[in-house]
Design an enzyme around this catalytic site. Sequence first.
Site, PDB file in Angstrom:
ATOM      1  CB  CYS A 114      -0.932   0.009   1.206  1.00 57.26           C
ATOM      2  SG  CYS A 114      -2.009  -1.420   1.217  1.00 57.26           S
ATOM      3  CG  HIS A 274      -3.435   3.343   0.811  1.00 62.15           C
ATOM      4  ND1 HIS A 274      -3.716   2.858  -0.440  1.00 62.15           N
ATOM      5  CD2 HIS A 274      -3.611   2.307   1.673  1.00 62.15           C
ATOM      6  CE1 HIS A 274      -4.047   1.578  -0.341  1.00 62.15           C
ATOM      7  NE2 HIS A 274      -3.995   1.219   0.926  1.00 62.15           N
ATOM      8  CG  ASN A 304      -6.871  -0.959  -0.628  1.00 62.05           C
ATOM      9  OD1 ASN A 304      -5.964  -0.599  -1.378  1.00 62.05           O
ATOM     10  ND2 ASN A 304      -6.660  -1.290   0.636  1.00 62.05           N
TER      11      ASN A 304
HETATM   12  O1  UT7 Z   1      -4.691  -1.312   2.277  1.00 67.46           O
HETATM   13  C1  UT7 Z   1      -4.169  -2.294   3.094  1.00 67.46           C
HETATM   14  C2  UT7 Z   1      -4.405  -1.967   4.502  1.00 67.46           C
HETATM   15  N1  UT7 Z   1      -5.670  -2.534   4.913  1.00 67.46           N
HETATM   16  C3  UT7 Z   1      -6.448  -1.851   5.721  1.00 67.46           C
HETATM   17  O2  UT7 Z   1      -6.138  -0.739   6.071  1.00 67.46           O
HETATM   18  C4  UT7 Z   1      -7.692  -2.556   6.217  1.00 67.46           C
HETATM   19  C5  UT7 Z   1      -7.987  -2.137   7.626  1.00 67.46           C
HETATM   20  N2  UT7 Z   1      -9.146  -2.891   8.176  1.00 67.46           N
HETATM   21  C6  UT7 Z   1     -10.381  -2.663   7.751  1.00 67.46           C
HETATM   22  O3  UT7 Z   1     -10.609  -1.853   6.874  1.00 67.46           O
HETATM   23  C7  UT7 Z   1     -11.501  -3.406   8.451  1.00 67.46           C
HETATM   24  O4  UT7 Z   1     -10.965  -4.154   9.508  1.00 67.46           O
HETATM   25  C8  UT7 Z   1     -12.298  -4.351   7.499  1.00 67.46           C
HETATM   26  C9  UT7 Z   1     -13.141  -3.535   6.542  1.00 67.46           C
HETATM   27  C10 UT7 Z   1     -11.359  -5.260   6.736  1.00 67.46           C
HETATM   28  C11 UT7 Z   1     -13.232  -5.253   8.299  1.00 67.46           C
HETATM   29  O5  UT7 Z   1     -14.116  -4.463   9.064  1.00 67.46           O
HETATM   30  P1  UT7 Z   1     -14.292  -4.714  10.622  1.00 67.46           P
HETATM   31  O6  UT7 Z   1     -15.303  -3.773  11.073  1.00 67.46           O
HETATM   32  O7  UT7 Z   1     -12.937  -4.643  11.265  1.00 67.46           O
HETATM   33  O8  UT7 Z   1     -14.884  -6.173  10.651  1.00 67.46           O
HETATM   34  P2  UT7 Z   1     -14.316  -7.512  11.335  1.00 67.46           P
HETATM   35  O9  UT7 Z   1     -13.174  -8.053  10.550  1.00 67.46           O
HETATM   36  O10 UT7 Z   1     -14.115  -7.264  12.791  1.00 67.46           O
HETATM   37  O11 UT7 Z   1     -15.536  -8.500  11.146  1.00 67.46           O
HETATM   38  C12 UT7 Z   1     -16.812  -8.232  11.740  1.00 67.46           C
HETATM   39  C13 UT7 Z   1     -17.791  -9.281  11.271  1.00 67.46           C
HETATM   40  C14 UT7 Z   1     -17.277 -10.709  11.435  1.00 67.46           C
HETATM   41  O12 UT7 Z   1     -18.371 -11.514  11.776  1.00 67.46           O
HETATM   42  P3  UT7 Z   1     -18.612 -11.942  13.318  1.00 67.46           P
HETATM   43  O13 UT7 Z   1     -17.374 -12.677  13.732  1.00 67.46           O
HETATM   44  O14 UT7 Z   1     -18.801 -10.639  14.063  1.00 67.46           O
HETATM   45  O15 UT7 Z   1     -19.832 -12.774  13.239  1.00 67.46           O
HETATM   46  C15 UT7 Z   1     -16.846 -11.052  10.023  1.00 67.46           C
HETATM   47  O16 UT7 Z   1     -16.918 -12.442   9.773  1.00 67.46           O
HETATM   48  O17 UT7 Z   1     -18.067  -9.096   9.875  1.00 67.46           O
HETATM   49  C16 UT7 Z   1     -17.855 -10.335   9.203  1.00 67.46           C
HETATM   50  N3  UT7 Z   1     -17.405 -10.030   7.845  1.00 67.46           N
HETATM   51  C17 UT7 Z   1     -18.251  -9.811   6.827  1.00 67.46           C
HETATM   52  N4  UT7 Z   1     -19.582  -9.824   6.741  1.00 67.46           N
HETATM   53  C18 UT7 Z   1     -20.136  -9.551   5.559  1.00 67.46           C
HETATM   54  C19 UT7 Z   1     -16.131  -9.882   7.415  1.00 67.46           C
HETATM   55  N5  UT7 Z   1     -16.158  -9.576   6.100  1.00 67.46           N
HETATM   56  C20 UT7 Z   1     -17.440  -9.528   5.719  1.00 67.46           C
HETATM   57  C21 UT7 Z   1     -18.077  -9.261   4.499  1.00 67.46           C
HETATM   58  N6  UT7 Z   1     -19.418  -9.276   4.456  1.00 67.46           N
HETATM   59  N7  UT7 Z   1     -17.389  -8.958   3.379  1.00 67.46           N
END
Ligand code: UT7
Length: 347
Positions: A114, A274, A304
């Site tokens: 990134c 970014h 992204n």
């Molecule tokens: O450019 C590279 C650098 N990357 C970043 O900067 C990414 C930084 N992180 C993020 O942007 C966020 O952490 C994400 C967008 C990737 C994820 O969002 P979050 O609010 O942190 O969600 P989470 O990973 O804590 O997941 C919450 C829930 C989980 O379900 P449970 O365990 O609460 O039942 C996941 O399984 O959301 C679920 N989940 C989804 N649900 C629907 C994860 N991905 C998805 C999805 N659709 N695509």
Amino acid sequence: MIRSRITGIGMYVPNNVVTNNDLTKYMDTSDEWIQERTGIKERRYADRTGETTTTMAVEAAKIAIERAGITPQDIDFIIFATLSPDYYFPGCGVLVQRAMKMKEIGALDIRNQCSGFVYALSVGDQFIRTGMYKNILVIGSEKHSFGLDFSTRGRNVAVIFGDGAGAVVLQPTEKEGQGILSTHLHSDGESAEILAMYNPGTHANHWGNYASFDEAEIGQMFMSHAMIDTAQNFPFMDGPSVFKKAVVKFPEVIMEALEANGLQPADINMLIPHQANLRIAQFVQQKLGLSDDQVYNNIQQYGNTTAASVPIALCEAWEKGKIREGDLVCLAAFGSGFTWASALLRW
Ligand code: UT7
């Protein structure tokens, strides 16, 4: 004093628009979840066989070179940032040199994910400042759609990423106060495995990040059937951990750039963060007390695009007339490694 300046900028995104609803055909996700957590509405996917990371880069480079008022034969160095190269090796730099029929110039590939474009810009800046090169092509390009896990297992990664390319031409300027004022590069390898694609690789589980590792026969360790069967050839991301670190390091590295130049957030005309997640960009904006017209985001349309996201957003902001000569522009990125970086430019 010689500084480097962006004299031409171009971008290319594939025609194929993939909406959040389109992704629900492959995995258990929803438009609501994706928009709420990331701000993304749609992204572009390259033609599966007709477009590569390099061909998209060439399209962006053609525009950047034309806008700089030169030809591909005038380019004297290529710096190419990507995490999704056409080949594991050689890198995409030489493929650009070949495709654009350039002279037998140097071509350098940057593997900083990134923050790759900001790192690449910093390298180009040093070559211009020392007088070694006069027309450097700096590229960020990604074809993520070819390497994502489109099953529900990979949904936390797959919904975020999109394809595209951005390119700039760097040339020297002696105009007082113009050009790249400073660049700031950082890394912290403690969290290398938090956002990574482990295979193919030569680690043989040396770092112990696998629960199970297939002790394949010699010659099969690099890429084995077991790796594919257990989806180890897809990117892994601990999203929440990346998020927590990003919201600290983005403001920090932006402030570092401003302080190095005796400036403050209010002096920024345009911040190009970014495009990792709209929520991260909004947090950074709020933390620095910036208004909406001081920050440019387009993750809503492109997702992204990793190394391509900064040059794509910079190009779009410039094309929309949001960046004018004399403006103070700040570029900042954070991602896998972790690596993070910023650049401060007087346009
Ligand atoms: O450019 C590279 C650098 N990357 C970043 O900067 C990414 C930084 N992180 C993020 O942007 C966020 O952490 C994400 C967008 C990737 C994820 O969002 P979050 O609010 O942190 O969600 P989470 O990973 O804590 O997941 C919450 C829930 C989980 O379900 P449970 O365990 O609460 O039942 C996941 O399984 O959301 C679920 N989940 C989804 N649900 C629907 C994860 N991905 C998805 C999805 N659709 N695509």
